[in-house]
Design an enzyme around this catalytic site. Structure first.
Site, PDB file in Angstrom:
ATOM      1  N   HIS A   1      16.974  42.011 -41.350  1.00 14.56           N
ATOM      2  CA  HIS A   1      16.342  40.846 -40.729  1.00 14.56           C
ATOM      3  C   HIS A   1      17.075  39.547 -41.027  1.00 14.56           C
ATOM      4  CE1 HIS A   1      12.133  42.856 -39.976  1.00 14.56           C
ATOM      5  NE2 HIS A   1      13.141  43.473 -39.371  1.00 14.56           N
TER       6      HIS A   1
ATOM      7  N   TYR B   1      11.933  33.205 -42.648  1.00 17.31           N
ATOM      8  CA  TYR B   1      12.812  33.567 -43.764  1.00 17.31           C
ATOM      9  C   TYR B   1      13.567  32.367 -44.303  1.00 17.31           C
ATOM     10  CZ  TYR B   1      12.147  38.112 -41.521  1.00 17.31           C
ATOM     11  OH  TYR B   1      11.611  39.227 -40.928  1.00 17.31           O
TER      12      TYR B   1
ATOM     13  N   CYS C   1      16.577  50.092 -38.776  1.00 19.23           N
ATOM     14  CA  CYS C   1      15.949  49.026 -38.020  1.00 19.23           C
ATOM     15  C   CYS C   1      16.681  48.901 -36.684  1.00 19.23           C
ATOM     16  CB  CYS C   1      16.022  47.716 -38.810  1.00 19.23           C
ATOM     17  SG  CYS C   1      15.129  46.322 -38.073  1.00 19.23           S
ATOM     18  N   HIS C   2      16.099  48.168 -35.726  1.00 14.55           N
ATOM     19  CA  HIS C   2      16.743  48.025 -34.416  1.00 14.55           C
ATOM     20  C   HIS C   2      17.131  46.583 -34.107  1.00 14.55           C
ATOM     21  CE1 HIS C   2      12.216  48.331 -33.561  1.00 14.55           C
ATOM     22  NE2 HIS C   2      12.507  47.058 -33.643  1.00 14.55           N
TER      23      HIS C   2
END
Length: 488
Positions: free
Chosen positions: A201, A258, A170-171
């Site tokens: 995340h 989240y 992921c970035h």
């Protein structure tokens, strides 16, 4: 060097082009083979034409093939990269639309929350098919690089059930570090040294040093609040920084869905988000952005093809991990990054079976994680809530157990803050029925779900969300791009 890279979901045209040019920035990789595969012949041919144009313009010996036959693409591959979206935008629209009927307002819906969980149910059976093909026809010990969301669930399934050497990429960490460097006045992100750890995340900058000087919470809060743009776009993220003491990698919009605190009351959602771009919290923002991007690409394809004729500029190589990992594995030039792997002692206060995102080093011996990291207690508590949802979601996707799926959704932090158990049970039935074409493991459960829906008394509402924008037309996008160009 000569080896083969297979890209599954290569019809993700812009991202495939970025990975392709990044990898070809490595001098030793000029003569390798790229095998593209996708379920869409149309998208596949568009991206192949672009990559062929790049190869021709740069006079490279690179080989590019394209096929809808996935096993053929995987034959003899040393590396397999996945960037698939199972169900495409059609299923994704249901991930956003149906939860809204039950009061659940998502910005992205691709990691956890109701949309992310159902996205995982669609992806995991396909991920296991990928793994079966990799074991059978790819190079022995081929490495699987997963870019597809939900990152943790996909990687968990590939490692635990697919039995393939897998790393999730992921970035978010890189982008968060760039923000921190900017607010602190660094001339380059390279001046910032950091340790970032957690789960995908929900990763946390637990150590920060700028040119060797340690950066504390108060200085970081003050720097973000003084920034003319981020102080407005990252209000929720800054609030979490104040309360937790550390900055989250994830964007304002992603982070908001989240957690159970910021999107549960419709009249308060706009207090925490910013509508200047989808990523800052807009309802269904990424769905709108993805739809506009698809439409734009289809219409402006000749321009993309023309742009592919430019020489590759190694100075513009992106910070996506894939090319750097491959370079380290093949050339032994050491690379430090943040990778999604099974915990196994990497983070001391998270479950050992979880997929964590944390620092590691890559060389010819493989990916070597820094072990023994301990998260601040609040960060660990937040991550554990999501991990429990991820674990149940993976097990439900593997078993096709709709009751376990409902329990996973019930335990999601935002869903639990908004919806009653009765609403969750009906919502999951509705989502499974709507997305049945991509959920083969639940085929046996669909008739009973339809029957329950026909008799349900749970009330729903037609609601666009607290902060919804309409999909812009090509003409509107052109006008906006022209205005930005003139202003710049």
């Amino acid at each position: 060097m000569s080896f083969k890279i297979a890209i599954i979901g290569a019809g993700s045209v812009g991202f495939t082009k970025k990975l392709f040019t990044d990898i070809l920035c490595v001098p030793e990789f000029k003569g390798i083979e790229f095998a593209l595969t996708d379920v869409s012949e149309h998208n596949l041919q568009m991206i192949k034409a672009i990559l062929d144009r790049i190869v021709e313009a740069n006079k490279l010996p690179t080989k590019v093939t394209a096929t809808t036959d996935r096993r053929k693409a995987l034959e003899g591959a040393r590396y397999v990269i996945s960037c698939v979206r199972v169900g495409g935008l059609e299923a994704y629209a249901d991930d956003i639309r149906i939860p809204l009927k039950y009061g659940i307002d998502q910005c992205v819906g691709d990691t956890i929350c109701a949309g992310g969980i159902l996205y995982g149910q669609r992806n995991i059976p396909v991920i296991l098919d990928f793994c079966k093909d990799i074991r059978e026809v790819a190079e022995t010990d081929a490495k699987f690089l997963n870019y597809a969301n939900p990152m943790a669930m996909n990687t968990w399934a590939a490692i635990e059930y697919g039995k393939v050497d897998t790393v999730g990429l992921c970035h978010g960490v890189q982008h968060g570090a760039e923000q921190i460097a900017e607010v602190l006045g660094a001339k380059s992100p390279r001046e910032l040294d950091y340790v970032c750890s957690g789960i995908n995340h929900q990763t946390w900058f637990i150590e920060l040093r700028l040119n060797g000087r340690e950066i504390g919470k108060d200085e970081l809060v003050a720097a973000f609040e003084a920034h003319p743009v981020y102080s407005r776009q990252e209000k929720l993220r800054i609030d979490v920084l104040k309360r937790f003491g550390v900055y989250s990698t994830e964007s304002n919009g992603h982070l908001s869905e989240y957690l159970p605190w910021y999107r549960k009351r419709p009249d308060e959602i706009t207090r925490w988000i910013d509508m200047s771009d989808w990523i800052h919290g807009e309802t269904g923002g990424y769905l709108r952005y993805s739809t506009e991007t698809r439409n734009w690409f289809e219409t402006e394809y000749p321009q993309f093809l023309e742009a592919a004729s430019k020489p590759i500029d190694p100075s513009k190589r992106s910070n996506e991990h894939a090319s750097h990992i491959l370079e380290a594995l093949e050339t032994n030039r050491v690379y430090r990054g943040h990778f999604n792997v099974k915990n196994d002692g990497v983070i001391t206060n998270l479950p050992q079976d979880a997929i964590v995102e944390s620092p590691g080093f890559v060389d010819r011996f493989g990916i070597n994680m820094a072990a023994g990291i301990t998260l601040p207690e609040a960060c660990a508590a937040t991550c554990i809530s999501s991990i429990n949802v991820q674990r149940m979601s993976v097990h439900a996707a593997i078993s096709g157990d709709i009751d376990l799926l409902k329990l996973a959704v019930l335990h999601d932090p935002l869903v639990g803050a908004v919806s009653t158990p009765e609403e969750v049970w009906q919502m999951v039935d509705e989502m499974v029925v709507a997305e049945a074409a991509w959920l083969p493991q639940y085929a046996h459960a669909v008739p009973a779900a339809k029957e329950r829906l026909s008799k349900s008394s749970v009330k729903t509402r037609e609601w666009a969300g607290a902060a919804r924008r309409s999909v812009r037309s090509i003409e509107e996008l052109r006008a906006e791009k022209a205005a930005l160009k003139q202003a710049g």
